[in-house]
Scaffold this motif. Structure first.
Motif, short mmCIF file in Angstrom:
data_model
loop_
_atom_site.label_atom_id
_atom_site.label_comp_id
_atom_site.label_asym_id
_atom_site.label_seq_id
_atom_site.Cartn_x
_atom_site.Cartn_y
_atom_site.Cartn_z
N LYS A 141 30.28 -6.43 32.02
CA LYS A 141 30.95 -7.56 32.67
C LYS A 141 30.89 -7.46 34.19
N PHE A 181 23.71 -23.31 35.56
CA PHE A 181 24.90 -22.67 35.00
C PHE A 181 24.52 -21.27 34.49
N LYS A 182 25.12 -20.28 35.14
CA LYS A 182 24.90 -18.90 34.71
C LYS A 182 26.13 -18.48 33.92
N LEU A 205 32.12 -16.31 43.25
CA LEU A 205 30.88 -15.93 43.93
C LEU A 205 31.20 -15.74 45.41
N ASP A 223 24.32 -14.38 44.94
CA ASP A 223 23.31 -15.10 44.17
C ASP A 223 22.36 -15.84 45.11
N ARG A 249 24.40 -6.79 45.98
CA ARG A 249 24.90 -6.50 44.63
C ARG A 249 25.05 -5.00 44.42
N LEU A 308 12.50 -16.73 39.39
CA LEU A 308 13.50 -15.84 39.98
C LEU A 308 14.49 -15.38 38.91
N GLN A 309 14.77 -16.26 37.96
CA GLN A 309 15.74 -15.91 36.91
C GLN A 309 15.25 -14.73 36.08
N GLN A 316 16.50 -7.16 36.70
CA GLN A 316 17.37 -6.36 37.57
C GLN A 316 18.74 -6.13 36.92
N VAL A 333 13.22 -12.47 37.04
CA VAL A 333 13.28 -11.28 37.90
C VAL A 333 14.71 -10.74 37.91
N GLU A 334 15.67 -11.64 38.08
CA GLU A 334 17.07 -11.23 38.14
C GLU A 334 17.55 -10.61 36.83
N LYS A 361 29.21 -10.33 36.54
CA LYS A 361 29.92 -11.02 37.61
C LYS A 361 29.21 -10.86 38.95
N ILE A 362 28.78 -9.62 39.24
CA ILE A 362 28.10 -9.36 40.51
C ILE A 362 26.83 -10.22 40.62
N PHE A 363 26.22 -10.48 39.48
CA PHE A 363 25.00 -11.31 39.47
C PHE A 363 25.34 -12.81 39.41
N GLY A 364 26.60 -13.12 39.49
CA GLY A 364 26.97 -14.54 39.58
C GLY A 364 27.16 -15.25 38.25
N PHE A 365 27.21 -14.50 37.15
CA PHE A 365 27.45 -15.14 35.85
C PHE A 365 28.95 -15.36 35.65
N GLN A 366 29.26 -16.41 34.91
CA GLN A 366 30.66 -16.75 34.64
C GLN A 366 30.92 -16.76 33.14
N PRO A 367 32.11 -16.32 32.73
CA PRO A 367 32.40 -16.23 31.29
C PRO A 367 32.81 -17.56 30.67
N THR A 388 29.49 -9.85 44.88
CA THR A 388 29.04 -10.89 43.96
C THR A 388 28.19 -11.88 44.74
#
Lengths: 458, 458
Positions: free
Chosen positions: B30, B122-123, A367, A397, A390, B158-159, B165, B161-162, B34-40, A395
């Protein structure tokens, strides 16, 4: 009662950090596969049982995971079979599918089924998990990825040369310098057996020879004797136990030893072609070494045999291997398809890169920017900024709730965020945002019309 | 006798062309995750049976693929159980593991097992295959990828909303413009049931309401009656059948209808927050529409419900969906973990992009340069050139054998190679190479010291 969850032994969960590292390796490997003209395929996780059974020997058959038929699977089992209550007899009646055990047999099946769509020579790569009901132990899993590149429908030794270059390119790009690519040829092994008069006993001979590193010359001799190889044969084979020097002198010694074996001489010639080509083309960071004790998968390979050893000083089995095989697809009815391929041992490469500290620092950063959440209105302003960032590929948040500052900063630290953005009431009123650089602790104020200046800083 | 190979029904082989297209979609998805801050994360392909069984209803339990225990699996089966020969009773005795059925239950299990390592909120995103013993039919497979993004441990809207997006960003980047993101809220559905006095019958009410598009107002009324919902309730619900206009007017009408339901009003408020936020932030190419008939997975969702429809004119079920759920991890003993998530329907998105011709042309190209093979010496010279090109990141290859020119050119055409390189005896003598541009048929000669000029042309 809630269950205390667990996962099956021999399987693994992968965390974001582990995935980042694995993806890094996969990414480098795939990049070079593509540059070398290989194309990806994927096959189903399970195959019809008859596709897999009998292809890996009795031990393999036992280690294949079988899938239970759906529905009333006992319905089709006749009383006679059922009444003897024998697991082996029952299996084929209640299970028609099995999990992929390796990538080679499914690939052979793919080539045969799709032969009319494929442009031969076919250079394919495949990176998928396989499953084996092996006893789990350190570094051995029941689910693990294989990573194979093969060329089928091409007989020329150019392929062998390219595959050595491919190993070199991948490991050099991974900054894993100093790996040793060991090279042998099945025909040389056969020639040796012939010359020393042990050709009925080739498998035992090479299996014993392969242990030279582990059990030494005397151990190898002892094992050969025990396996019925004569004293005389072992004496004739003596030069093999002491082959040394560079590739050129080993080639000369082998040529000498095998001069009376047509097959052996052919093997020396092939080995020579590859060694010469590599001297002409130069490797980037890998070493290439002839190793006549190399006999992996002997029953399978028919020409070149490869194995890659980690750099000296790293204790680790082979991190890659492969070779040429004739008749890949014969089992499925398509004759005369020769192939040559190599594989990369992902899990071991991972451990080696970890041990040597070769994973890039940047993999830790997931991030770039975290906006602190000061409440509903402020977080909407923050989300506006984040939306813009974004769109530019940054990246970013917003912390999802108005938690205590300390908690939000702890989260930023844990995720190793380099820039924290603060938009409070004051910033909202002045159309600004404050950036805190986490490494230095310094703070900067930007106007909302200066977002691009901030992005440049990133 | 060689087998004629086949693959299990409901499974697929993927060719290089198909993989290129699938990887393109995965890559875009993917990138935005990632840009939205999620992790795999990744979880094992099979779980302990008790982790999966009982989580998807009776139907789900039946459709889960079970793995037969290894070895002498009948050894542990007692005579009493064995003698009744009942598939259901025998299953739990001979099978302890099962293939992943979706990504949500394994994710819940992951969160509980790793709760002390995870930085909440945790995203996470997860893109892995799942398996279902469903009857295969057009577009429905027994092995298919799921692609999920969830946020757990965060209650704020907010989640939601995101995530809207995120849908918009992914579909805009895929050039799939004009998708409709439908939005509802479980609390609104509950409020409606309450207001019209059918709260004991909410599931039947919403299942019927969900069919409004398909069976029309009269059909819905008929089904509601059949399911025991009173005439009076249906009359009170009438405004729902005719909700129309933009989101703002629908919100007003819903507010009016639900004014006496605390839960319903809360739902309208949540919906209003999201709609307002999206008006402020603007979507790039997606439409956002309130749809009170949307009731997917009702028993599961507790707040927002999402579904994405393909652009008008494309006949296709939903290409994505999701929502908010409380108590994701309660089944595994961790209380009060709220989550919200969305998923992308890969196979359907693939079909839509195919139908609309939205896959980039460049995906067809798997090889930039092919060198024709004129024999052993020439091919070594070609491999020298190719080695240099590859070092510069150019995808290049030498045809592996000295086949007829026509055959080699056909291969170049099939692989859509834009540049073919010719190095014959003449070129070797003059240290040059000839480049044939396949589109125009034009030929250029370069010196071996002009490789960079050639690369610039690519």
């Amino acid at each position: 009662m809630a269950q205390k969850p667990s996962i099956p032994k021999g399987t693994r969960d992968f965390s974001p950090t582990e995935i980042a590292k694995r993806d890094y390796i996969f990414g480098v490997v795939k990049k070079h596969f593509k540059i070398f003209g290989f194309q990806p395929i994927e096959t189903p996780s399970f195959e019809n049982s008859e596709t897999l059974m009998g292809k890996y020997g009795d031990e393999g058959d036992r280690l294949i995971f079988k899938i239970l038929n759906s529905g009333d699977f006992l319905n089709k089992v006749d009383e006679a079979t059922y009444s003897i209550k024998d697991s082996r007899s029952l299996t084929s009646k209640i299970s028609e599918k099995a999990l992929r055990y390796d990538l080679t047999v499914p690939f052979a099946r793919y080539v045969v089924m799709h032969q009319n769509e494929i442009d031969f020579p076919f250079k394919r790569y495949q990176i998928q998990p396989v499953w084996r009901a092996d006893r789990p132990q350190k570094g051995r899993f029941r689910e693990f990825y294989q990573c194979d590149a093969d060329v089928v429908g091409a007989n020329s030794l150019l392929q062998e040369v390219e595959l050595i270059q491919l190993y070199d390119s991948v490991f050099s790009d991974l900054k894993l310098e100093g790996v040793t690519i060991k090279l042998n040829n099945r025909k040389i092994l056969a020639g040796i057996a012939e010359v020393i008069g042990a050709h009925d006993n080739l498998v035992n001979f090479t299996v014993a020879l392969d242990k030279l590193d582990k059990i030494g010359v005397e151990g190898v001799k002892k094992e050969m004797l025990a396996k019925g190889i004569s004293e005389e044969a072992i004496t004739k084979a003596a030069p093999l136990f002491e082959l040394s020097g560079d590739n050129a002198s080993q080639l000369l010694a082998l040529k000498d030893l095998l001069i009376q074996s047509e097959q052996g001489s052919k093997g020396v010639e092939e080995l020579g072609f590859i060694i010469n080509a590599m001297e002409h083309l130069q490797l980037q960071s890998a070493n290439l070494e002839i190793d006549v004790t190399l006999a992996r998968g002997l029953n399978y390979y028919t020409g070149a045999i490869f194995e890659v050893a980690a750099p000296k000083g790293v204790k680790m089995g082979s991190i890659g291997g492969g070779g040429r095989y004739d008749d890949l697809t014969g089992i499925f009815g398509l004759k005369d398809v020769s192939g040559v391929g190599i594989s990369f041992g992902l899990d071991r490469i991972y451990l080696v890169l970890e041990e040597l500290g070769l994973f890039p620092e940047t993999l830790n950063k997931s991030l770039d920017v975290l906006c602190i959440n000061f409440g509903e209105n402020e977080s909407m302003a923050a989300l506006s900024l984040v939306t813009e960032l974004r769109k530019q590929g940054v990246t970013a948040d917003v912390y999802p709730s108005k938690a205590k500052m300390q908690k939000q900063m702890k989260y930023a630290n844990n995720r190793k965020v380099p820039y924290v953005v603060l938009i409070g009431e004051n910033e909202m009123n002045t159309n600004t945002f404050v950036v805190k650089e986490m490494a230095s602790g310094e703070q900067y104020t930007y106007g909302l019309d200066q977002i691009n200046d901030f992005i440049k800083r990133l």
